[in-house]
Every structure is written in C-alpha cells, then in structure tokens.
Scaffold this active site. Structure first.
Site, PDB file in Angstrom:
ATOM      1  N   LYS A 117     -13.295   8.906  -4.628  1.00 54.19           N
ATOM      2  CA  LYS A 117     -13.275  10.134  -5.424  1.00 54.19           C
ATOM      3  C   LYS A 117     -14.452  11.048  -5.084  1.00 54.19           C
ATOM      4  O   LYS A 117     -14.345  12.273  -5.185  1.00 54.19           O
ATOM      5  CB  LYS A 117     -13.280   9.782  -6.914  1.00 54.19           C
ATOM      6  CG  LYS A 117     -11.976   9.178  -7.408  1.00 54.19           C
ATOM      7  CD  LYS A 117     -10.805  10.143  -7.216  1.00 54.19           C
ATOM      8  CE  LYS A 117      -9.522   9.620  -7.820  1.00 54.19           C
ATOM      9  NZ  LYS A 117      -8.394  10.575  -7.709  1.00 54.19           N
ATOM     10  N   GLY A 136       0.836  -1.206   0.000  1.00 56.40           N
ATOM     11  CA  GLY A 136       0.000   0.000   0.000  1.00 56.40           C
ATOM     12  C   GLY A 136       0.855   1.234   0.000  1.00 56.40           C
ATOM     13  O   GLY A 136       2.031   1.224  -0.303  1.00 56.40           O
ATOM     14  N   TYR A 170     -13.332   2.691  -5.918  1.00 57.62           N
ATOM     15  CA  TYR A 170     -12.700   3.870  -6.512  1.00 57.62           C
ATOM     16  C   TYR A 170     -13.633   5.084  -6.480  1.00 57.62           C
ATOM     17  O   TYR A 170     -13.232   6.178  -6.065  1.00 57.62           O
ATOM     18  CB  TYR A 170     -12.299   3.544  -7.949  1.00 57.62           C
ATOM     19  CG  TYR A 170     -11.656   4.690  -8.684  1.00 57.62           C
ATOM     20  CD1 TYR A 170     -10.421   5.191  -8.298  1.00 57.62           C
ATOM     21  CD2 TYR A 170     -12.290   5.271  -9.785  1.00 57.62           C
ATOM     22  CE1 TYR A 170      -9.829   6.245  -8.982  1.00 57.62           C
ATOM     23  CE2 TYR A 170     -11.704   6.317 -10.476  1.00 57.62           C
ATOM     24  CZ  TYR A 170     -10.479   6.799 -10.069  1.00 57.62           C
ATOM     25  OH  TYR A 170      -9.897   7.840 -10.745  1.00 57.62           O
ATOM     26  N   GLY A 223      10.193  36.875 -18.021  1.00 60.35           N
ATOM     27  CA  GLY A 223       9.936  36.161 -19.263  1.00 60.35           C
ATOM     28  C   GLY A 223       8.507  35.725 -19.434  1.00 60.35           C
ATOM     29  O   GLY A 223       8.112  35.294 -20.504  1.00 60.35           O
ATOM     30  N   SER A 255     -10.149  14.598  -8.805  1.00 63.91           N
ATOM     31  CA  SER A 255     -11.175  13.583  -8.638  1.00 63.91           C
ATOM     32  C   SER A 255     -11.237  12.778  -9.928  1.00 63.91           C
ATOM     33  O   SER A 255     -10.206  12.424 -10.492  1.00 63.91           O
ATOM     34  CB  SER A 255     -12.518  14.233  -8.293  1.00 63.91           C
ATOM     35  OG  SER A 255     -13.510  13.246  -8.071  1.00 63.91           O
ATOM     36  N   SER A 257       1.301   5.487  -1.062  1.00 64.63           N
ATOM     37  CA  SER A 257       1.014   6.359  -2.194  1.00 64.63           C
ATOM     38  C   SER A 257       2.292   6.653  -2.937  1.00 64.63           C
ATOM     39  O   SER A 257       3.382   6.311  -2.503  1.00 64.63           O
ATOM     40  CB  SER A 257       0.399   7.665  -1.684  1.00 64.63           C
ATOM     41  OG  SER A 257       1.365   8.385  -0.960  1.00 64.63           O
ATOM     42  N   ARG A 302      11.778   2.462 -19.526  1.00 61.75           N
ATOM     43  CA  ARG A 302      13.220   2.264 -19.573  1.00 61.75           C
ATOM     44  C   ARG A 302      13.909   2.720 -18.299  1.00 61.75           C
ATOM     45  O   ARG A 302      15.065   2.424 -18.092  1.00 61.75           O
ATOM     46  CB  ARG A 302      13.808   2.972 -20.782  1.00 61.75           C
ATOM     47  CG  ARG A 302      13.772   4.490 -20.767  1.00 61.75           C
ATOM     48  CD  ARG A 302      14.623   5.002 -21.925  1.00 61.75           C
ATOM     49  NE  ARG A 302      14.628   6.431 -22.038  1.00 61.75           N
ATOM     50  CZ  ARG A 302      13.883   7.126 -22.876  1.00 61.75           C
ATOM     51  NH1 ARG A 302      13.019   6.498 -23.665  1.00 61.75           N
ATOM     52  NH2 ARG A 302      13.950   8.431 -22.936  1.00 61.75           N
ATOM     53  N   ASP A 337       5.743   9.616   1.429  1.00 56.81           N
ATOM     54  CA  ASP A 337       4.450   8.967   1.262  1.00 56.81           C
ATOM     55  C   ASP A 337       3.385   9.933   1.763  1.00 56.81           C
ATOM     56  O   ASP A 337       3.315  10.229   2.955  1.00 56.81           O
ATOM     57  CB  ASP A 337       4.419   7.671   2.070  1.00 56.81           C
ATOM     58  CG  ASP A 337       3.162   6.856   1.801  1.00 56.81           C
ATOM     59  OD1 ASP A 337       2.132   7.470   1.457  1.00 56.81           O
ATOM     60  OD2 ASP A 337       3.208   5.625   1.934  1.00 56.81           O
TER      61      ASP A 337
END
Length: 398
Positions: free
Chosen positions: A256, A76, A252, A91, A238, A78, A125, A159
């Site tokens: 959200k 688990g 999920y 600029g 979200s 993040s 890669r 995390d």
C-alpha cells in the site's frame, strides 16, 4: 507590535484563502461521465452506476479493509472483473462545486452515493452461482438505482494483476461501447496479516502483484486517452496502513505504501494535461469482510486496530467520490485520517494553498499526538508478548 503582526498574519491567511480557488482544479463534470472501477468490493459502496461482481466460485479470499471477502482464486490473482458505467447526461443538473451546487446536482449526488450500498449483501447467497450468473445478478441490482434509462452498466471479467495486454483489451472494449474513460477507480486489493517470519515469501509477491500491479495496469491502459482529451481522474485505493506501518502488516503495508509513490510520480507527469490523481486512505470499515479479516489477525494487530473508530461504507464512499471529483490528491476519512494525511504529506501534491497552509500549521501538533499513539502501540505489543510468554511457561509446566 504584536497586534500588528497578528493583523498581517490574518490578512495573509485571508489572501491565501481567496487565491486558493485559482489554483484548484475544476470539479469533474459528472453528466455523461464514463467511470471504470476494478475489483468487486468498492463498487458495492461506491456511488455511481457501476457493476458489482461476486466472488469467484468456490473460494473467498481475505478481505480488504472496507469490503466483503475478495474474489481471489487459490493460486493468486486479483478480483476478476472491471466494472464500467456512465453517469446520465440528463437529470443531474450542474456538477456540484466546492462552493455551491444545484438542487438537482445534490439530489443526484445523493443517489450516486447510495448506489451499490446493498450489493455486497448478496455475497453469501450468490456465492455458489456460476460467475456469469452472479455478474448478471449484480448488474441488475445496480441498475435498480439508475436515475434514467441513459445509464449503462457493463461488467467484464478480467484479472487486473497478471496480464497487462488483457487489461488493455478490456479497457478498449469498454471505451468502444461507452466512450473514453473519464474516471478510473483502482480498488483491486486484498489484505493478509501475520508476523513477518510467519508469512510465506509468496505472500509478499502476491500482495504486491494484486495491490500494486492491479492498479498499475488499468491506469496504464487509460492514461493515453486521458492525455489526448486533456481531462481525467484516477483514484488509487491505499489504506491507513499505507501511511503508517503496523504490526502484522509487513506484506500489506509495503504494497500500500507503493501505491503512494506511484500516485505522486504519476500526478507530476499528468497534471499539465488536466488529469488529477487521488489516493484514498480508508480506515477500518464496518463490513462483513472486515469482521472476517479480524478472525485471522494477530492479537496485536487487532488491538491496535481497535484504538481507532470504525467508519460506515457509505461514509467512506462519499468522501472518496467527493475528493476524486474535486481533484484532491489525499482522501482521508475521520479525524484520525486527517491527522495521518497531515503527518505523512511530505512532498505530496497540494490541491490548494489552504490545504498546504493547514498542513504547515498542524504538523507540529499532530506529530506530538502521534508520539502518544506510538507509545500506546508499543505498550500493546509488549503486553501481548508478556502474556504470550506467561502462557508458554504455564503450558510447559503443566
């Protein structure tokens, strides 16, 4: 009589349109701004001089709706990075407003919008390099897009969903080096789909920790300074699955939806301090992560997803940044996104009178259209159930 009513109505609408800028927040001045982004995937598409870490070594978790596979350790947690950077004070020219912007501002805006768009291509890669090497490589990739040498990119591993004190310390480090945070973009998130009864209870806990607390902790860490300075922008990522609950997204979607409630309550608290919250609802976006996510989606979820168009990462990033700068509460992409935002606006904050009027006028029509969408979703689910039943019968009799 009818003509008179129509005339008064048009005059009323015109008056609202003229008064609208008076209640709209001023655009955030980009020159010299300090922007912090959590999570690896959005910084690969989000405009700005922001760092992009690579996934944690040895493991690539499920992808978010718009990014490549997110970096989550097997137990688990993040994405392990916070990216912080400054927008150059020179600029850029004047920051673009809703009505106009200087040519230098527009040129800089295009440069910001393109920054990081190629970083996610490094994922495969770079995946087997040590995390520090990948962070440095990503940092160099971002710095190639710098407008001048006054831009600073800082990558810090943390995390954002487990320990608030660590997140707070990281934000303090960033502010000590680059000054107070002007904009925070909360993108820590992941998606796991599956039928409700097939998902482990730990999956619900994990998604709520990453998708919800992963946004709460960084926001909590920057809010005091923003209040003291009377300026700031906080962006929450979200999803369109955070506006409408969909098959396969019981874990999920709920995480959200929680973002929306947090954002509404927070906006009411911080608005007097000239701090504005933006909630972005990105749709399915054409990235390697989305393609990877489709491999594990239930058939019903994938077929429902295919009823809407797929956006490009640049399109999503451009809209999110534009809405955040101008302090818009809702950030939607495409016609479906606009319809969903109008349908689900409820008691959400309104940035301008014009926006509120548009929601009032269109909500009835959009509700009618939504009934056809819901009907098509039900048909998809029913057909899948019938087909699955047929296959089960065939397998039993074989």
């Amino acid at each position: 009589m009818l003509l008179l009513v129509a005339t008064f109505f048009m005059a009323f609408v015109l008056l609202l349109y003229m008064l609208s800028p008076l209640i709209s927040p001023k655009p955030l001045a980009l020159p010299g701004a300090h922007v912090v982004v959590s999570d690896p995937w959005l910084c690969r598409h989000l405009p700005g001089p922001l760092g992009c870490p690579e996934p944690a070594p040895g493991w690539a978790g499920p992808a978010t709706e718009t990014g490549p596979p997110s970096a989550f350790p097997p137990n688990g947690g993040s994405p392990a990075a916070v990216h912080t950077g400054t927008v150059p004070a020179e600029g850029l020219g004047d920051p673009p407003s809703a009505a106009s912007g200087s040519s230098r501002a527009r040129k800089a805006g295009r440069a910001l919008q393109g920054l990081g768009s190629r970083c996610w291509r490094q994922v495969k890669r770079e995946q087997r390099r040590p995390r520090t090497d990948r962070l440095l490589q990503a940092k160099k990739e971002i710095e190639k897009h710098s407008i001048n040498d006054k831009q600073v990119v800082l990558c810090i591993s943390v995390d954002v969903s487990q320990d608030y004190s660590q997140v707070e310390n990281v934000i303090k480090q960033a502010q000590e080096k680059l000054g107070p945070v002007d904009m925070l973009v909360n993108c820590a998130g992941m998606s796991i789909s599956g039928k409700f009864e097939d998902l482990e209870v730990s999956t619900f806990e994990r998604l709520m920790s990453i998708n919800y607390l992963g946004s709460v902790y960084p926001s909590r860490a920057v809010i005091t300074t923003m209040k003291e300075r009377r300026v700031g922008r906080i962006v929450f990522l979200s999803s369109q699955a955070g506006q409408v609950g969909l098959f396969g997204f019981t874990a999920y979607s709920s995480s959200k939806f929680a973002i929306r409630g947090l954002a509404e309550a927070l906006q009411m608290e911080v608005k007097p301090y000239n701090i504005y919250v933006t909630v972005a609802y990105p749709p399915d976006t054409d990235t390697p992560g989305f393609a990877e996510e489709n491999k594990t989606k239930p058939l019903e979820t994938r077929l429902i997803s295919e009823t809407t168009s797929i956006c490009t990462p640049e399109q999503v990033a451009r809209q999110i940044v534009r809405d955040a700068i101008h302090g818009n509460f809702n950030s939607s992409i495409g016609s479906d996104g606009y319809m969903l935002s109008s349908l689900t606006c409820g008691m959400a904050p309104v940035t301008s009178i014009t926006e509120g009027l548009q929601q009032v006028v269109t909500m009835g029509l959009f509700r009618m259209l939504s009934l056809f969408y819901l009907r098509s979703f039900d048909t998809i689910i029913r057909r899948c159930m019938v087909e699955r039943t047929k296959h089960e019968i065939t397998d039993k009799t074989a």
